[in-house]
Each structure stands twice: as structure tokens, then as C-alpha cells.
Design a protein around this motif. Structure first.
Motif, PDB file in Angstrom:
ATOM      1  N   TYR A 118       0.836  -1.210   0.000  1.00 57.97           N
ATOM      2  CA  TYR A 118       0.000   0.000   0.000  1.00 57.97           C
ATOM      3  C   TYR A 118       0.867   1.256   0.000  1.00 57.97           C
ATOM      4  O   TYR A 118       0.559   2.229  -0.704  1.00 57.97           O
ATOM      5  CB  TYR A 118      -0.916   0.001   1.210  1.00 57.97           C
ATOM      6  N   ALA A 119       1.948   1.252   0.784  1.00 59.43           N
ATOM      7  CA  ALA A 119       2.823   2.431   0.824  1.00 59.43           C
ATOM      8  C   ALA A 119       3.451   2.696  -0.538  1.00 59.43           C
ATOM      9  O   ALA A 119       3.489   3.842  -1.001  1.00 59.43           O
ATOM     10  CB  ALA A 119       3.908   2.222   1.881  1.00 59.43           C
ATOM     11  N   ARG A 122       0.322   3.839  -2.960  1.00 56.68           N
ATOM     12  CA  ARG A 122      -0.576   4.964  -2.699  1.00 56.68           C
ATOM     13  C   ARG A 122       0.062   6.149  -1.991  1.00 56.68           C
ATOM     14  O   ARG A 122      -0.542   7.218  -1.967  1.00 56.68           O
ATOM     15  CB  ARG A 122      -1.757   4.476  -1.839  1.00 56.68           C
ATOM     16  N   MET A 123       1.237   5.988  -1.425  1.00 64.72           N
ATOM     17  CA  MET A 123       1.836   7.060  -0.650  1.00 64.72           C
ATOM     18  C   MET A 123       3.014   7.669  -1.390  1.00 64.72           C
ATOM     19  O   MET A 123       3.714   6.971  -2.139  1.00 64.72           O
ATOM     20  CB  MET A 123       2.284   6.545   0.729  1.00 64.72           C
ATOM     21  N   ASP A 189      -9.052   5.074  -7.377  1.00 64.23           N
ATOM     22  CA  ASP A 189      -8.569   6.167  -6.531  1.00 64.23           C
ATOM     23  C   ASP A 189      -9.703   6.896  -5.827  1.00 64.23           C
ATOM     24  O   ASP A 189      -9.488   7.514  -4.781  1.00 64.23           O
ATOM     25  CB  ASP A 189      -7.772   7.170  -7.369  1.00 64.23           C
ATOM     26  N   ALA A 192     -10.234   6.050  -2.026  1.00 67.71           N
ATOM     27  CA  ALA A 192      -9.280   6.659  -1.091  1.00 67.71           C
ATOM     28  C   ALA A 192      -9.518   8.155  -0.963  1.00 67.71           C
ATOM     29  O   ALA A 192      -9.433   8.715   0.141  1.00 67.71           O
ATOM     30  CB  ALA A 192      -7.856   6.381  -1.555  1.00 67.71           C
ATOM     31  N   GLU A 193      -9.827   8.821  -2.073  1.00 66.87           N
ATOM     32  CA  GLU A 193     -10.080  10.260  -2.020  1.00 66.87           C
ATOM     33  C   GLU A 193     -11.320  10.570  -1.195  1.00 66.87           C
ATOM     34  O   GLU A 193     -11.342  11.533  -0.414  1.00 66.87           O
ATOM     35  CB  GLU A 193     -10.226  10.801  -3.435  1.00 66.87           C
ATOM     36  N   ARG A 196     -10.384  10.250   2.446  1.00 74.10           N
ATOM     37  CA  ARG A 196      -9.578  11.378   2.918  1.00 74.10           C
ATOM     38  C   ARG A 196     -10.418  12.637   3.085  1.00 74.10           C
ATOM     39  O   ARG A 196     -10.175  13.447   3.986  1.00 74.10           O
ATOM     40  CB  ARG A 196      -8.412  11.621   1.962  1.00 74.10           C
ATOM     41  N   ASN A 201      -6.923   9.377   7.809  1.00 76.27           N
ATOM     42  CA  ASN A 201      -5.503   9.443   7.479  1.00 76.27           C
ATOM     43  C   ASN A 201      -5.114   8.228   6.644  1.00 76.27           C
ATOM     44  O   ASN A 201      -5.954   7.385   6.314  1.00 76.27           O
ATOM     45  CB  ASN A 201      -4.661   9.533   8.759  1.00 76.27           C
ATOM     46  N   HIS A 202      -3.816   8.129   6.331  1.00 76.74           N
ATOM     47  CA  HIS A 202      -3.369   7.045   5.449  1.00 76.74           C
ATOM     48  C   HIS A 202      -3.634   5.676   6.068  1.00 76.74           C
ATOM     49  O   HIS A 202      -4.055   4.742   5.370  1.00 76.74           O
ATOM     50  CB  HIS A 202      -1.876   7.205   5.145  1.00 76.74           C
ATOM     51  N   VAL A 205      -7.338   4.871   5.847  1.00 75.80           N
ATOM     52  CA  VAL A 205      -7.703   4.527   4.478  1.00 75.80           C
ATOM     53  C   VAL A 205      -7.255   3.098   4.159  1.00 75.80           C
ATOM     54  O   VAL A 205      -7.996   2.312   3.555  1.00 75.80           O
ATOM     55  CB  VAL A 205      -7.076   5.526   3.489  1.00 75.80           C
ATOM     56  N   PHE A 206      -6.040   2.769   4.588  1.00 74.09           N
ATOM     57  CA  PHE A 206      -5.516   1.418   4.324  1.00 74.09           C
ATOM     58  C   PHE A 206      -6.318   0.350   5.059  1.00 74.09           C
ATOM     59  O   PHE A 206      -6.731  -0.647   4.469  1.00 74.09           O
ATOM     60  CB  PHE A 206      -4.043   1.352   4.743  1.00 74.09           C
TER      61      PHE A 206
END
Length: 299
Positions: A118-119, A122-123, A189, A192-193, A196, A201-202, A205-206
Motif C-alpha cells: 500500500y505504501a 498509494r503514498m 482512486d 481513497a479520495e 480522505r 488518514n493514510h 484509508v488502508f
């Protein structure tokens, strides 16, 4: 004109009354289907034959297994071969070690590889592509290269002949990270948007959005990890010298060194007993296993 119309009507009635199976091409389609089924049946028998042969020879004597020509049916069935396995091996201890190591590795890879995937997917963080390239470079190095440094680390931690020492190197994998990254890249996407925008936070979301959608990928990774861990031979054979702290695979391998002439029925019976937990797990989770393998094949 009337005669041509009458002839066409007669032809249409005769075509309608013609049996379905007599249409052009129907016979060829049936022949193709029959040939396909015949090939699949033969292939299935060839795949099943070694397993059936293993069952039969585990109930035979060593002389029958090594006879030339080979014995097809052992005659008297020696079920005591399975009882001898428990006499020659600490089977229950090794079964417990195998289960514990498999569970630790599977849970570790599902957690760590999904987080890392995921990192990377998506990050945004510095040197993300470079770090991911280094992770992929691990796949190019044979695992035997890591045996010596891994052994030194485990020895320094005092984990020789322990479940932690056997399981530790397998709780993370570059392949699992790559597979989970590819899966997270395929998710929309917008999800996730939207999370947020709601203030997540990340990690939220994960954990709450992306991870529940990643069940097919997690299933595929779990299947691969369970099979690899259950069948792992080289690393446990190096780090575990006590037979009571060995998993089943290296424990069964030690049976060949106990005698000048291997007891093949004993080895086959022990292999069947070691195979049984994974086989039962497959029967209980057959649909999920097939879906996971199909997913991994498509990806």
C-alpha cells in the motif's frame, strides 16, 4: 411465382423439422468436446496416479516397493507403517512446529507485505521508486546467498532450535510486496479520495477501505505463503538440529540418514501424514483457494 413460394415454404418446413443434432457443424462440435474431455480425463489420471501409488506403497513392504518389476498391488496391507512413523519421529512435536511456523509466517506476510504494498502504491515519500527497485532486486538474488547472514543473526539472537528462529526470515517477502502493490494500484482512486475527504488518514484509508477490498490478493498471498512455509526444507534443516524442534519436512528428511537402506514405506507413510493437514485445509477452503490461485494467475 406461386411454385417458387411453395418450394421455399416446403424447404423451410423441412429445415424446421430437421433434428438439432443434424445441423451442419453439430457433429464436429460433439467430436471436439469428446476429444477435449478425453484429454482432460487422461491428464487427470496421470496427475492422480503418483498420489494413488504413494498410498499403495505406504501400505506395502520395503521389498515390494523396491522390487523389479514394481508391485502394483501390495496384497496384504500393512497399516502398521503409519504407527511406525510415530515410533521413529517425534511427529506430534514436529507437526506443532510446522503449524506454528506456518501461522507466524502467513500472518507476518499478510500484514507486512500488504502495508508495504500500500505504501509503494498509494503514498508519496522520498526515493519511493528507488526503494521499490531495491525490493525488487531481492527477487534476483538466490535465497541461498542469505543463509549465512541469516544464520549469524539468528545465532546472535539466541534463536537456534526455536520456532522464532525458523519463522523469522519468512515473515516478509519481496514477491508478496510486489503482488500487493500491483493489487492496490488496480483499486479505484475515488475510494481513497472519498475517505480522505471524510478526514481519514493514510492508515485509516488502508485499514478500513483498501484492505477489505484486497481479500482476493490476501487470499492468493496466504496460499503461496502456507505452501512455501509448510514445504520449506533447507532453512529449518540448518537452524534446527534438535529433532523435537524441527518442522515436518526436515524431520522426514532425517529418516533417510538413520538407516543404510531407507525404509521407503515408512517415508511414504510419513509424507502422507505430513500432507494431510494441508489437504484437509484445501478441502475446507477449496473455493477460496481456487479463487486466490485464479487471481494470482490473472495478475
Amino acid at each position: 411465382m406461386s411454385s417458387s413460394v411453395a418450394s421455399r415454404s416446403v424447404a423451410s418446413r423441412s429445415a424446421a423439422s430437421r433434428p438439432t443434432g443434424s445441423r451442419p457443424g453439430a457433429g464436429r462440435a460433439r467430436n471436439r468436446n469428446g476429444l477435449t474431455h478425453a484429454v482432460l480425463i487422461i491428464a487427470s489420471l496421470l496427475m492422480i496416479f503418483p498420489f494413488v501409488w504413494q498410498i499403495l506403497m505406504s501400505l506395502a513392504t520395503n521389498a515390494q516397493v523396491t522390487s523389479v518389476p514394481p508391485t502394483v498391488w501390495p496384497g496384504t496391507l500393512h497399516f502398521e507403517n503409519f504407527a511406525h512413523v510415530f515410533d521413529q519421529l517425534p511427529f506430534l512435536n514436529q507437526l506443532w512446529v510446522s503449524v506454528a511456523v506456518t501461522v507466524i509466517r502467513t500472518v507476518g506476510q499478510l500484514l507486512l507485505c500488504s502495508m508495504a504494498g500500500y505504501a509503494f502504491a498509494r503514498m508519496e515519500f522520498p526515493f519511493r521508486r528507488t526503494i521499490f527497485a531495491l525490493v525488487l532486486a531481492i527477487l534476483m538474488v538466490p535465497p541461498q546467498v542469505y543463509l549465512l547472514p541469516q544464520y549469524q543473526i539468528v545465532q546472535g539472537l539466541g534463536w537456534l532450535n526455536t520456532i522464532a528462529g525458523i519463522a523469522a526470515p519468512g515473515i516478509f517477502s519481496a514477491f508478496g510486496t510486489f503482488m500487493m502493490r500491483q493489487f492496490f494500484l488496480g483499486l479505484p482512486d475515488e475510494l481513497a479520495e472519498a475517505a480522505r475527504l471524510d478526514g481519514a488518514n493514510h492508515f485509516q484509508v488502508f485499514w478500513k477501505v483498501m484492505l477489505p477490498l484486497a481479500k482476493p490478493g490476501l487470499s492468493a498471498l496466504a496460499i503461496i505463503t502456507v505452501l512455501a512455509s509448510w514445504n520449506d526444507l533447507l532453512w529449518p534443516l540448518i537452524v534446527a538440529t534438535d529433532s523435537t524442534q524441527m518442522p515436518l519436512a526436515p524431520g522426514i528428511a532425517t529418516l533417510t540418514s538413520q538407516r543404510s537402506i531407507p525404509d521407503f514405506p515408512l517415508l511414504l507413510a510419513a509424507s502422507l501424514l505430513a500432507m494431510a493437514p494441508v489437504l484437509i485445509l484445501f478441502l475446507l477452503m477449496q473455493r477460496r483457494v481456487i479463487d486466490g490461485i485464479a487471481f494470482s494467475g490473472l495478475k
